[in-house]
Write an enzyme that holds these catalytic residues in place. Structure first.
Site, PDB file in Angstrom:
ATOM      1  N   ASN A   1       0.322  -1.151   0.308  1.00 23.62           N
ATOM      2  CA  ASN A   1      -0.471   0.009   0.512  1.00 23.62           C
ATOM      3  C   ASN A   1       0.942   0.852  -0.400  1.00 23.62           C
ATOM      4  OD1 ASN A   1      -1.296   2.001   0.507  1.00 23.62           O
ATOM      5  ND2 ASN A   1      -2.157   1.667   2.874  1.00 23.62           N
ATOM      6  N   TRP A   2       0.630   2.216  -0.955  1.00 23.26           N
ATOM      7  CA  TRP A   2       2.059   3.207  -1.719  1.00 23.26           C
ATOM      8  C   TRP A   2       1.289   4.046  -0.303  1.00 23.26           C
ATOM      9  CZ3 TRP A   2       4.776   3.571  -6.738  1.00 23.26           C
ATOM     10  CH2 TRP A   2       4.735   1.842  -7.328  1.00 23.26           C
ATOM     11  N   LYS A   3      -0.130   3.943  -0.412  1.00 21.39           N
ATOM     12  CA  LYS A   3      -0.584   5.356   0.652  1.00 21.39           C
ATOM     13  C   LYS A   3      -0.438   7.012  -0.273  1.00 21.39           C
ATOM     14  CE  LYS A   3       0.071   2.868   4.325  1.00 21.39           C
ATOM     15  NZ  LYS A   3      -0.035   3.487   6.284  1.00 21.39           N
TER      16      LYS A   3
ATOM     17  N   HIS B   1      -9.805   0.704   4.831  1.00 23.12           N
ATOM     18  CA  HIS B   1      -8.166   1.330   5.874  1.00 23.12           C
ATOM     19  C   HIS B   1      -8.532   1.979   7.070  1.00 23.12           C
ATOM     20  CE1 HIS B   1      -4.387   2.825   6.541  1.00 23.12           C
ATOM     21  NE2 HIS B   1      -3.917   1.268   6.061  1.00 23.12           N
TER      22      HIS B   1
ATOM     23  N   GLU C   1      -6.478   4.338   7.867  1.00 20.91           N
ATOM     24  CA  GLU C   1      -6.488   6.001   7.742  1.00 20.91           C
ATOM     25  C   GLU C   1      -8.008   6.520   6.881  1.00 20.91           C
ATOM     26  OE1 GLU C   1      -2.863   5.218   5.745  1.00 20.91           O
ATOM     27  OE2 GLU C   1      -1.969   4.088   7.524  1.00 20.91           O
TER      28      GLU C   1
ATOM     29  N   GLU D   1      -5.246  -5.188  10.601  1.00 20.68           N
ATOM     30  CA  GLU D   1      -4.826  -4.309  10.558  1.00 20.68           C
ATOM     31  C   GLU D   1      -4.760  -3.673  11.796  1.00 20.68           C
ATOM     32  OE1 GLU D   1      -2.588  -2.925   6.678  1.00 20.68           O
ATOM     33  OE2 GLU D   1      -3.936  -1.732   6.864  1.00 20.68           O
TER      34      GLU D   1
ATOM     35  N   GLY E   1       2.158   1.911  10.864  1.00 23.20           N
ATOM     36  CA  GLY E   1       3.157   3.332  11.088  1.00 23.20           C
ATOM     37  C   GLY E   1       4.637   3.530  11.865  1.00 23.20           C
TER      38      GLY E   1
ATOM     39  N   SER F   1       3.547  -2.549   9.843  1.00 23.62           N
ATOM     40  CA  SER F   1       5.142  -2.501  10.134  1.00 23.62           C
ATOM     41  C   SER F   1       5.325  -4.172   9.848  1.00 23.62           C
ATOM     42  CB  SER F   1       4.808  -2.011  11.889  1.00 23.62           C
ATOM     43  OG  SER F   1       4.595  -0.706  12.497  1.00 23.62           O
TER      44      SER F   1
ATOM     45  N   GLY G   1       2.400  -1.263   4.401  1.00 21.50           N
ATOM     46  CA  GLY G   1       3.139   0.139   4.415  1.00 21.50           C
ATOM     47  C   GLY G   1       4.192   0.898   3.837  1.00 21.50           C
ATOM     48  N   GLY G   2       4.632   0.787   4.972  1.00 20.94           N
ATOM     49  CA  GLY G   2       6.454   2.061   4.605  1.00 20.94           C
ATOM     50  C   GLY G   2       7.319   1.242   4.321  1.00 20.94           C
TER      51      GLY G   2
END
Ligand code: PGA
Length: 255
Positions: free
Chosen positions: A10-12, A96, A98, A168, A174, A214, A235-236
């Site tokens: 997930n590049w966000k 998600h 977010e 998640e 994150g 993470s 993600g990251g």
């Protein structure tokens, strides 16, 4: 029942088009040897078509990070399922945390988006997960059960085969804090039980449930070794080709 391991990135809200092309090309080159593991990249809307073009002859598929409930109309700034499909993407992340936290996503809107996505032949990656307060209050299982029941309300057993679920925990996203493999496994078991109750054991057994929060090369092996953890939503660590490819190769060895 053996389920395919699927690793999604997930590049966000990262990567301009030229940066996206560079990252997609690097990931593609580093994963040409992958045979058993499903690979999905979810760049921002603006890069979907270009990245889909880069990976069209590879084992990687593309997903969007969100979509509009409505199919078409006067919704300035929104992106429809049909538009996403037309870029070459086949997946879409829905719900998600977010989106729930910053953009007012609810279990009901998640449910409606899943139905629209399926209608357009998109495969939803449906995210659920508890906050730190909810975990500390020992209500993780209730929270996730309610989210799954809300998200999947009114679906048919055959719809489940087009869906990926992602657990998640919000406190792990994150933050560098990861759920332990045992904590994650316990929630994945709950998710599978709820899906079995709603749609039968066969649908539940076939459902790929990813863990997200993470995930990095250092913890991927222990998480993915759990019997009910069938992949990762990263993600990251998906923003660097090396770390994303490493996670995929760890999955490949387990698959
Ligand atoms: P993270 O994000 O790997 O950076 O924690 C995961 C996600 O939000 O999907």
């Amino acid at each position: 029942m053996s389920r395919k391991i699927i690793i999604a990135g997930n590049w966000k809200m990262h990567k301009t088009n030229s940066e996206a092309l560079q990252l997609a090309n690097q990931i593609k080159m580093k994963t040409t040897d992958v045979k058993h593991t499903g690979m999905i990249m979810c760049p921002p809307f603006t890069a979907l078509a270009a990245v889909a073009d880069v990976v069209k002859d590879s084992g990687i598929s593309i997903g969007a990070q969100d979509m509009c409930i409505a199919k078409e109309g006067a919704y300035t700034g929104a992106i429809s399922a049909g538009m996403i499909k037309s870029t070459g993407a086949i997946h879409v992340i829905i719900g998600h945390s977010e989106r729930r936290q910053y953009f007012g996503e609810t279990d009901d809107s998640v449910n409606q988006k899943i139905k629209t996505a399926l209608e357009f032949g998109l495969k939803p990656i449906v995210c659920v997960g508890e906050s730190l307060e909810q975990r500390e209050g020992n209500i993780t299982s209730e929270v996730v059960t309610k989210q799954i029941k809300g998200a999947f309300a009114g679906l048919k057993p055959e719809d489940i085969s087009h869906i990926i679920a992602a657990y998640e925990p919000i406190w792990a996203i994150g933050t560098g804090k990861t759920a332990t493999p045992e904590q994650a496994e316990a929630v994945h078991v709950t998710i599978r039980e709820v899906v079995a109750e709603m749609f039968g054991q066969q649908a539940a057994d076939g459902l790929v449930i990813q863990y997200g929060g993470s995930v990095k090369p250092e913890n991927a092996q222990s998480l993915l070794s759990q019997p009910n953890i069938d992949g990762a939503l990263v993600g990251g660590a998906c923003l660097k080709a090396d770390s994303f490819a490493e996670i995929i190769h760890i999955a490949e060895k387990l698959g």
